[in-house]
Write an enzyme that holds these catalytic residues in place. Sequence first.
Site, PDB file in Angstrom:
ATOM      1  N   ALA A  13       0.825  -1.214   0.000  1.00  0.00           N
ATOM      2  CA  ALA A  13       0.000   0.000   0.000  1.00  0.00           C
ATOM      3  C   ALA A  13       0.860   1.265   0.000  1.00  0.00           C
ATOM      4  O   ALA A  13       0.488   2.269  -0.612  1.00  0.00           O
ATOM      5  CB  ALA A  13      -0.922   0.005   1.223  1.00  0.00           C
ATOM      6  N   TYR A  14       2.008   1.231   0.678  1.00  0.00           N
ATOM      7  CA  TYR A  14       2.873   2.427   0.716  1.00  0.00           C
ATOM      8  C   TYR A  14       3.321   2.785  -0.697  1.00  0.00           C
ATOM      9  O   TYR A  14       3.162   3.934  -1.139  1.00  0.00           O
ATOM     10  CB  TYR A  14       4.083   2.143   1.613  1.00  0.00           C
ATOM     11  CG  TYR A  14       5.116   3.253   1.620  1.00  0.00           C
ATOM     12  CD1 TYR A  14       5.015   4.327   2.493  1.00  0.00           C
ATOM     13  CD2 TYR A  14       6.214   3.212   0.743  1.00  0.00           C
ATOM     14  CE1 TYR A  14       5.968   5.340   2.494  1.00  0.00           C
ATOM     15  CE2 TYR A  14       7.164   4.217   0.743  1.00  0.00           C
ATOM     16  CZ  TYR A  14       7.048   5.281   1.622  1.00  0.00           C
ATOM     17  OH  TYR A  14       7.980   6.284   1.611  1.00  0.00           O
ATOM     18  N   GLY A  15       3.848   1.809  -1.420  1.00  0.00           N
ATOM     19  CA  GLY A  15       4.317   2.073  -2.786  1.00  0.00           C
ATOM     20  C   GLY A  15       3.176   2.534  -3.673  1.00  0.00           C
ATOM     21  O   GLY A  15       3.305   3.508  -4.434  1.00  0.00           O
ATOM     22  N   SER A  55       0.406   3.975  -2.761  1.00  0.00           N
ATOM     23  CA  SER A  55      -0.025   5.337  -2.370  1.00  0.00           C
ATOM     24  C   SER A  55       0.881   6.391  -3.005  1.00  0.00           C
ATOM     25  O   SER A  55       0.425   7.466  -3.384  1.00  0.00           O
ATOM     26  CB  SER A  55      -0.037   5.492  -0.848  1.00  0.00           C
ATOM     27  OG  SER A  55       1.286   5.567  -0.320  1.00  0.00           O
TER      28      SER A  55
END
Length: 248
Positions: free
Chosen positions: A165-167, A169
């Site tokens: 999810a970080y990447g 986002s």
Amino acid sequence: MHDYRPDKDLLKERVILVTGAGRGIGRAAAMAFAEHGATVVLLGRNERRLEETYDAIETAGSPTPVLIPFNLEKTPADDYYALGESLYREFGRLHGLLHNAAQLALLSRIDDFDPGTWNKVIQVNLTAAFLLTQACLPLLRRSDDASIIFTSDQVGRKGKAYWGAYGVSKFGLEGLMQTLADELENSRIRVNSIAPGPTQTALRAWAYPGEDPSRLPLPETIMGSYLYLMGPDGKNINGQTLSARPYS
Ligand SMILES: NC(=O)c1ccc[n+]([C@@H]2O[C@H](COP(=O)([O-])OP(=O)(O)OC[C@H]3O[C@@H](n4cnc5c(N)ncnc54)[C@H](OP(=O)(O)O)[C@@H]3O)[C@@H](O)[C@H]2O)c1
């Protein structure tokens, strides 16, 4: 841009909002903007850390900042608009917006990625940046020269296993940046993204627990690109995908 040596008064009379200003890169950016004359609006989740940044800015003799405890995960959309309205009442305009706050939360292959954590990370890293931008656009439009900076990451420019999810986002932020930059092309607001390289912060230490942090640059050493984009010298830069590196 990495060797940029700005005037001491580069940001005099400007009002700049920084998210995640309590520590790491956000704290360094808030201090750098204040040192160059800006009144900085310190937004973050942890009030104690925000107060530490506030005190450091005051001790340095920079303009007194404004402190706004604000949880980007839990705050409903209406409160973002209320924040915009209260900044309008206090300052009448805004010259800069640095979207810096982010969470990594989980490194995992997509097969196993927890859906609740996925939603939380997308909310803090991407949806909150959209909401805050929307709430601040009327204020930014009232400035003669305004700059929005989104904080990206190399894993948001080329996908990398387990960054979940970080990447994703950060890919979303790049899309938001490009869309907004195109919409504002003929305005006095410019919109860009900066990907800091590996920097000595809590987020980096969490992602790379085996790494010796003392080998990484401190956040204060990568502020050249932030100052350049935030101030009038970066006036003609819009829609660009940039990287921050330490002063060489
Ligand atoms: N450090 C690196 O090597 C690196 C590399 C590439 C990109 N970046 C990007 O640089 C930016 C800054 O990261 P950093 O390395 O300085 O990390 P950091 O030290 O962990 O700082 C992250 C900041 O975001 C805030 N935050 C997290 N969740 C929040 C929430 N729900 N509401 C409000 N604030 C929240 C944190 O507040 P708390 O203090 O309350 O936790 C903290 O101030 C991020 O966008 C990150 O993706 C960093």
